[in-house]
Design a protein around this motif. Structure first.
Motif, PDB file in Angstrom:
ATOM      1  N   ARG A 305       0.863  -1.190   0.000  1.00  0.00           N
ATOM      2  CA  ARG A 305       0.000   0.000   0.000  1.00  0.00           C
ATOM      3  C   ARG A 305       0.892   1.230   0.000  1.00  0.00           C
ATOM      4  O   ARG A 305       1.783   1.369   0.842  1.00  0.00           O
ATOM      5  N   THR A 306       0.656   2.120  -0.941  1.00  0.00           N
ATOM      6  CA  THR A 306       1.502   3.305  -1.118  1.00  0.00           C
ATOM      7  C   THR A 306       0.644   4.552  -1.106  1.00  0.00           C
ATOM      8  O   THR A 306      -0.428   4.585  -1.719  1.00  0.00           O
ATOM      9  N   GLU A 307       1.115   5.588  -0.418  1.00  0.00           N
ATOM     10  CA  GLU A 307       0.530   6.929  -0.483  1.00  0.00           C
ATOM     11  C   GLU A 307       1.634   7.863  -0.953  1.00  0.00           C
ATOM     12  O   GLU A 307       2.746   7.837  -0.418  1.00  0.00           O
ATOM     13  N   ALA A 308       1.358   8.660  -1.956  1.00  0.00           N
ATOM     14  CA  ALA A 308       2.405   9.503  -2.541  1.00  0.00           C
ATOM     15  C   ALA A 308       1.844  10.862  -2.911  1.00  0.00           C
ATOM     16  O   ALA A 308       0.712  10.979  -3.395  1.00  0.00           O
ATOM     17  N   GLY A 309       2.644  11.888  -2.704  1.00  0.00           N
ATOM     18  CA  GLY A 309       2.241  13.227  -3.077  1.00  0.00           C
ATOM     19  C   GLY A 309       3.443  14.169  -3.062  1.00  0.00           C
ATOM     20  O   GLY A 309       4.509  13.831  -2.542  1.00  0.00           O
ATOM     21  N   PRO A 310       3.302  15.306  -3.711  1.00  0.00           N
ATOM     22  CA  PRO A 310       2.064  15.800  -4.327  1.00  0.00           C
ATOM     23  C   PRO A 310       1.832  15.204  -5.721  1.00  0.00           C
ATOM     24  O   PRO A 310       2.705  15.276  -6.596  1.00  0.00           O
ATOM     25  N   LEU A 311       0.670  14.603  -5.904  1.00  0.00           N
ATOM     26  CA  LEU A 311       0.230  14.100  -7.202  1.00  0.00           C
ATOM     27  C   LEU A 311      -1.167  14.630  -7.466  1.00  0.00           C
ATOM     28  O   LEU A 311      -1.940  14.893  -6.531  1.00  0.00           O
ATOM     29  N   ALA A 312      -1.494  14.770  -8.720  1.00  0.00           N
ATOM     30  CA  ALA A 312      -2.848  15.168  -9.084  1.00  0.00           C
ATOM     31  C   ALA A 312      -3.760  13.950  -9.029  1.00  0.00           C
ATOM     32  O   ALA A 312      -3.367  12.842  -9.404  1.00  0.00           O
ATOM     33  N   CYS A 313      -4.968  14.137  -8.515  1.00  0.00           N
ATOM     34  CA  CYS A 313      -5.939  13.056  -8.524  1.00  0.00           C
ATOM     35  C   CYS A 313      -6.216  12.655  -9.974  1.00  0.00           C
ATOM     36  O   CYS A 313      -6.354  13.506 -10.855  1.00  0.00           O
ATOM     37  N   GLY A 314      -6.297  11.387 -10.211  1.00  0.00           N
ATOM     38  CA  GLY A 314      -6.527  10.908 -11.570  1.00  0.00           C
ATOM     39  C   GLY A 314      -5.254  10.671 -12.351  1.00  0.00           C
ATOM     40  O   GLY A 314      -5.303  10.193 -13.485  1.00  0.00           O
ATOM     41  N   THR A 315      -4.094  11.013 -11.774  1.00  0.00           N
ATOM     42  CA  THR A 315      -2.825  10.751 -12.454  1.00  0.00           C
ATOM     43  C   THR A 315      -2.581   9.249 -12.548  1.00  0.00           C
ATOM     44  O   THR A 315      -2.794   8.514 -11.576  1.00  0.00           O
ATOM     45  N   ALA A 316      -2.169   8.794 -13.696  1.00  0.00           N
ATOM     46  CA  ALA A 316      -1.832   7.386 -13.859  1.00  0.00           C
ATOM     47  C   ALA A 316      -0.594   7.070 -13.022  1.00  0.00           C
ATOM     48  O   ALA A 316       0.454   7.699 -13.183  1.00  0.00           O
ATOM     49  N   THR A 317      -0.730   6.113 -12.112  1.00  0.00           N
ATOM     50  CA  THR A 317       0.371   5.801 -11.195  1.00  0.00           C
ATOM     51  C   THR A 317       0.843   4.362 -11.314  1.00  0.00           C
ATOM     52  O   THR A 317       1.717   3.947 -10.544  1.00  0.00           O
ATOM     53  N   ALA A 318       0.305   3.600 -12.237  1.00  0.00           N
ATOM     54  CA  ALA A 318       0.673   2.183 -12.320  1.00  0.00           C
ATOM     55  C   ALA A 318       2.103   2.004 -12.815  1.00  0.00           C
ATOM     56  O   ALA A 318       2.836   1.143 -12.333  1.00  0.00           O
ATOM     57  N   ALA A 319       2.524   2.813 -13.786  1.00  0.00           N
ATOM     58  CA  ALA A 319       3.846   2.640 -14.381  1.00  0.00           C
ATOM     59  C   ALA A 319       4.918   3.390 -13.609  1.00  0.00           C
ATOM     60  O   ALA A 319       6.015   2.872 -13.382  1.00  0.00           O
ATOM     61  N   HIS A 320       4.621   4.635 -13.200  1.00  0.00           N
ATOM     62  CA  HIS A 320       5.608   5.451 -12.504  1.00  0.00           C
ATOM     63  C   HIS A 320       4.885   6.587 -11.800  1.00  0.00           C
ATOM     64  O   HIS A 320       3.673   6.795 -11.989  1.00  0.00           O
ATOM     65  N   LEU A 321       5.617   7.343 -10.996  1.00  0.00           N
ATOM     66  CA  LEU A 321       5.060   8.488 -10.290  1.00  0.00           C
ATOM     67  C   LEU A 321       5.435   9.762 -11.042  1.00  0.00           C
ATOM     68  O   LEU A 321       6.573   9.931 -11.465  1.00  0.00           O
ATOM     69  N   ARG A 322       4.446  10.642 -11.163  1.00  0.00           N
ATOM     70  CA  ARG A 322       4.645  11.915 -11.862  1.00  0.00           C
ATOM     71  C   ARG A 322       4.271  13.043 -10.898  1.00  0.00           C
ATOM     72  O   ARG A 322       3.163  13.576 -10.949  1.00  0.00           O
ATOM     73  N   PRO A 323       5.179  13.414 -10.003  1.00  0.00           N
ATOM     74  CA  PRO A 323       4.816  14.375  -8.964  1.00  0.00           C
ATOM     75  C   PRO A 323       4.603  15.773  -9.531  1.00  0.00           C
ATOM     76  O   PRO A 323       5.196  16.161 -10.544  1.00  0.00           O
ATOM     77  N   LEU A 324       3.751  16.528  -8.851  1.00  0.00           N
ATOM     78  CA  LEU A 324       3.634  17.951  -9.150  1.00  0.00           C
ATOM     79  C   LEU A 324       4.903  18.629  -8.640  1.00  0.00           C
ATOM     80  O   LEU A 324       5.363  18.359  -7.532  1.00  0.00           O
ATOM     81  N   LEU A 325       5.451  19.520  -9.441  1.00  0.00           N
ATOM     82  CA  LEU A 325       6.726  20.148  -9.126  1.00  0.00           C
ATOM     83  C   LEU A 325       6.509  21.558  -8.570  1.00  0.00           C
ATOM     84  O   LEU A 325       5.367  22.038  -8.466  1.00  0.00           O
ATOM     85  N   ALA A 326       7.606  22.200  -8.197  1.00  0.00           N
ATOM     86  CA  ALA A 326       7.524  23.517  -7.571  1.00  0.00           C
ATOM     87  C   ALA A 326       6.700  24.481  -8.409  1.00  0.00           C
ATOM     88  O   ALA A 326       6.920  24.632  -9.612  1.00  0.00           O
ATOM     89  N   GLY A 327       5.710  25.117  -7.755  1.00  0.00           N
ATOM     90  CA  GLY A 327       4.855  26.090  -8.429  1.00  0.00           C
ATOM     91  C   GLY A 327       3.637  25.489  -9.094  1.00  0.00           C
ATOM     92  O   GLY A 327       2.721  26.228  -9.493  1.00  0.00           O
ATOM     93  N   GLU A 328       3.557  24.169  -9.249  1.00  0.00           N
ATOM     94  CA  GLU A 328       2.413  23.550  -9.925  1.00  0.00           C
ATOM     95  C   GLU A 328       1.268  23.329  -8.934  1.00  0.00           C
ATOM     96  O   GLU A 328       1.463  23.114  -7.738  1.00  0.00           O
ATOM     97  N   LYS A 329       0.049  23.345  -9.475  1.00  0.00           N
ATOM     98  CA  LYS A 329      -1.161  23.125  -8.689  1.00  0.00           C
ATOM     99  C   LYS A 329      -1.880  21.885  -9.190  1.00  0.00           C
ATOM    100  O   LYS A 329      -1.779  21.512 -10.365  1.00  0.00           O
ATOM    101  N   ALA A 330      -2.631  21.290  -8.291  1.00  0.00           N
ATOM    102  CA  ALA A 330      -3.479  20.173  -8.692  1.00  0.00           C
ATOM    103  C   ALA A 330      -4.686  20.723  -9.431  1.00  0.00           C
ATOM    104  O   ALA A 330      -5.198  21.798  -9.092  1.00  0.00           O
TER     105      ALA A 330
END
Length: 387
Positions: A305-330
């Motif tokens: 079980r993994t919890e990761a952030g900051p990520l946008a809801c609905g982001t595809a997370t099966a292959a890899h993590l795509r975090p929101l970067l500095a200055g980005e908003k969900a």
């Protein structure tokens, strides 16, 4: 001992019955044994005719060689057969080491889930030289030093050495799957795969080659991996805090539970000078060991079980993590809908990432469940708060 001129099997019973009827050496009968003992043999007429200048006689092998030849041939064949069998056994054992033999039922498929945690505000940049300051991660250990083993004691069916072996293998798995720069960049996963029970290798390979958010085949359920086209590590240091525990769940099974928070400083992949920001990943694993797995230093993953952030809801997370970067908003709006009728769906659960509290501000021991009691609705979650 026979005298010269006697047949090899000794003189006949009635030597006087020879052609001359006398008792001299020339009265012996040239029986079969005498002929076989001859050191030369005359060619037949047809053999002499086949070669114009062929000699009249040819040498014969000694009688002992004739008698032992077939026996030696059989011994050679038996020896060759034994060597062949030994070679085939060695090849088989080389391909299938005994330590990988499964004595019990085959492992169950690993179950996995990942909950994205979306920030309520724009992601704040971190200090380039000291990115973990002013966050709980400032007090975390760096790298593998943050994965501490508890005191090991014998259980009813496992001795202390076996418990230590299980805990050490679990730590090795966490180090390779969560802290390796090559694994994080998506360039390597072999070190992780070698620690996985061979019976789960097909599931692992399918998750890495064809990731799917179906609760069974998410690559991010096995390891932490960034989208290399989107984000890379800004600094090599990774902060870690968490706990391991163990319990015997049966006469032949030892189970290890892990709960660790990993904090990564990341930056845009396309901008080496871009501002760093923090990505927080909390991994809770259940790992199982039987005696064969302990000898082979391999594990069965039961649940991830993994919890990761900051990520946008609905982001595809099966292959890899795509975090929101500095200055980005969900993206604004509600979390994506979940179809309870679609069994292949992993569930679009999403949480809200809590603002990091400065180190020493208190409350770091409390945790709000990111899954929430209301299903896929957004809830507050702090992956940095370890139970």
């Amino acid at each position: 001992m026979n005298r010269p001129g006697q047949p090899p099997d000794g003189p006949p019973d009635n030597p006087g019955d020879g052609p001359s009827g006398s008792d001299d050496d020339y009265g012996y009968v040239f029986d079969d044994s005498f002929v076989r003992a001859a050191s030369i043999q005359e060619y037949s007429a047809s053999e002499r005719g086949a070669a114009e200048h062929a000699p009249a006689v040819r040498d014969r092998p000694p009688l002992a060689a004739e008698r032992t030849g077939p026996r030696l041939t059989r011994q050679v064949l038996v020896l060759a057969a034994l060597l062949t069998v030994a070679f085939l056994v060695a090849v088989y054992l080389g391909i299938s080491p005994p330590g990988q033999t499964q004595s019990g039922p085959p492992p169950r498929p690993a179950r996995m889930s990942l909950v994205p945690l979306a920030p309520a505000q724009a992601v704040r940049p971190a200090e380039p030289d000291r990115p973990f300051d002013a966050t709980p991660a400032a007090q975390y250990a760096t790298g593998a030093a943050g994965i501490n083993l508890p005191g090991a004691h014998a259980t009813p069916h496992f001795d202390e050495g076996q418990v230590i072996a299980a805990l050490s293998t679990a730590k090795e798995y966490l180090v390779h799957s969560s802290l390796s720069p090559e694994v994080l960049a998506g360039r390597e996963e072999r070190a992780v795969r070698l620690l996985v029970d061979p019976a789960q290798a097909d599931q692992f390979d399918a998750a890495l080659r064809r990731p799917a958010a179906d609760g069974l085949h998410a690559a991010t359920g096995w390891l932490v991996r960034l989208d290399p086209a989107h984000a890379v590590l800004a600094v090599p240091d990774i902060r870690v805090q968490g706990v391991l525990d163990y319990a015997e769940t049966g006469p032949g099974t030892l189970e290890i539970t892990t709960d660790h928070t990993f904090v990564y400083a990341v930056r845009p992949a396309a901008d080496p000078e871009g501002d760093p920001s923090l990505m927080v990943v909390r991994r809770a694993l259940r790992l199982s060991f039987d005696r064969d797995a302990l000898r082979a230093r391999q594990l069965e993953l039961l649940n991830s079980r993994t919890e990761a952030g900051p990520l946008a809801c609905g982001t595809a997370t099966a292959a890899h993590l795509r975090p929101l970067l500095a200055g980005e908003k969900a993206p604004a709006g509600r979390p994506p809908a979940t179809d309870p009728y679609a069994r292949e769906s992993g569930g679009a659960v999403c949480g809200t990432l809590a603002e990091p509290r400065p180190a020493g501000s208190g409350g770091a021991g409390r945790r709000a469940d990111a899954s929430g009691g209301a299903g896929p609705s957004a809830t507050a979650g702090d992956p940095g708060a370890v139970r």
